[in-house]
Design a protein around this motif. Structure first.
Motif, PDB file in Angstrom:
ATOM      1  N   PRO A 104       8.099 -15.936  16.715  1.00 54.54           N
ATOM      2  CA  PRO A 104       8.335 -16.867  17.825  1.00 54.54           C
ATOM      3  C   PRO A 104       9.291 -16.251  18.846  1.00 54.54           C
ATOM      4  N   ASN A 105       8.924 -16.350  20.115  1.00 53.26           N
ATOM      5  CA  ASN A 105       9.685 -15.792  21.234  1.00 53.26           C
ATOM      6  C   ASN A 105       9.629 -14.265  21.293  1.00 53.26           C
ATOM      7  N   ILE A 133       8.002 -10.597  22.178  1.00 53.13           N
ATOM      8  CA  ILE A 133       7.285 -10.101  23.351  1.00 53.13           C
ATOM      9  C   ILE A 133       6.065  -9.317  22.890  1.00 53.13           C
ATOM     10  N   SER A 145       7.685  -8.470  17.509  1.00 57.24           N
ATOM     11  CA  SER A 145       6.871  -8.873  18.659  1.00 57.24           C
ATOM     12  C   SER A 145       5.886  -9.976  18.311  1.00 57.24           C
TER      13      SER A 145
END
Length: 269
Positions: free
Chosen positions: A193-194, A196, A190
């Motif tokens: 990069p990218n 959530i 989490s």
């Protein structure tokens, strides 16, 4: 309130403050952390101790005591009830947040998750969710700066000698990856990069979109209160360590390690 341990009896109630000042005097460059157990969740199962932990640190800082961060141990019992019930991710996030507002860094310092008292079909489900969701919640706070597990394989764990036979870690006795390993890995992703933030874990509520409580698949129901429970609640509040953590009022050995101080090492023969 502070436990009346050997340090309290010999040095008085200011022993924690004294120890930090002495350590700072010995090494002014050292990063000094205060570490404690059962303080992980704000408004959680151990609310009084979590609040006491926060207020103790706030008071130390107000006095100018050199405290730079703190550790919340995170020794969880998936089958726990009452004061031994695991806190929700929201509770952990909120506790870390308010500690961070004091100017402290916060780490999870000794995490493991006991599950042997759950139905065998629920053990890995519960363990994966607790590792994943608690760590994902912690990582969402800017002041959070580290995770330490209290071991890595079930072959070698303090729990066996301190409590009972269990499987609290992310690798099994043959060093194989357990579901908990993948839950931890998902939580760590989490912050990539990218990734959530929070890994889709509800962080502002203890229920999901369908109204289910966090951990509802494996969380154990609270037992019906006994007459002894009512008598206990009528007494003045005691130190957290004075309570039998399984909350059934019996010293049945199930959580026999809870009354031992962290610094007492069991003799293994």
């Amino acid at each position: 309130s502070l436990a009346e341990n050997i340090f309290f009896r010999k040095l008085g109630p200011s022993y924690i403050e004294k120890c930090f000042r002495w350590a700072h005097q010995a090494d002014p460059d050292a990063i000094l952390l205060y570490n404690d157990n059962k303080v992980e969740g704000m408004d959680g199962p151990n609310k009084s101790k979590a609040d006491g932990f926060y207020h103790l640190l706030a008071d130390l800082l107000k006095k100018g005591v050199p405290v730079h961060g703190c550790g919340i141990q995170a020794h969880f019992n998936g089958a726990g009830v009452g004061r031994n019930r695991p806190p929700t991710p929201r509770m952990v996030k909120n506790q870390i947040h308010r500690l961070g507002e004091l100017g402290l860094t916060v780490n999870i310092s000794e995490m493991d998750v006991r599950v042997s008292q759950l139905d065998p079909n629920l053990r890995q489900i519960a363990q994966r969710q607790i590792y994943r969701d608690i760590i994902a919640a912690a990582l969402s706070e800017a002041c959070f700066d580290g995770i330490w597990l209290w071991g890595f394989t079930d072959r070698h764990t303090w729990v066996t000698h301190f409590y009972h036979d269990d499987e609290p870690l992310i690798f099994d006795e043959d060093y194989g990856r357990k579901e908990a390993y993948y839950g931890l890995r998902e939580a760590l992703s989490s912050i990539t990069p990218n990734g959530i933030v929070g890994a889709n874990v509800p962080l502002d509520s203890d229920v999901d979109e369908e109204g289910n409580s966090w951990g509802h698949i494996w969380m154990q129901p609270e037992p019906e209160p006994s007459a002894q429970d009512y008598a206990e609640s009528a007494r003045s509040e005691q130190s957290d360590d004075d309570f039998d953590d399984d909350d059934d009022g019996d010293d049945d050995g199930d959580d026999a390690g809870n009354d031992k101080p962290d610094w007492e090492i069991p003799q293994i023969t």
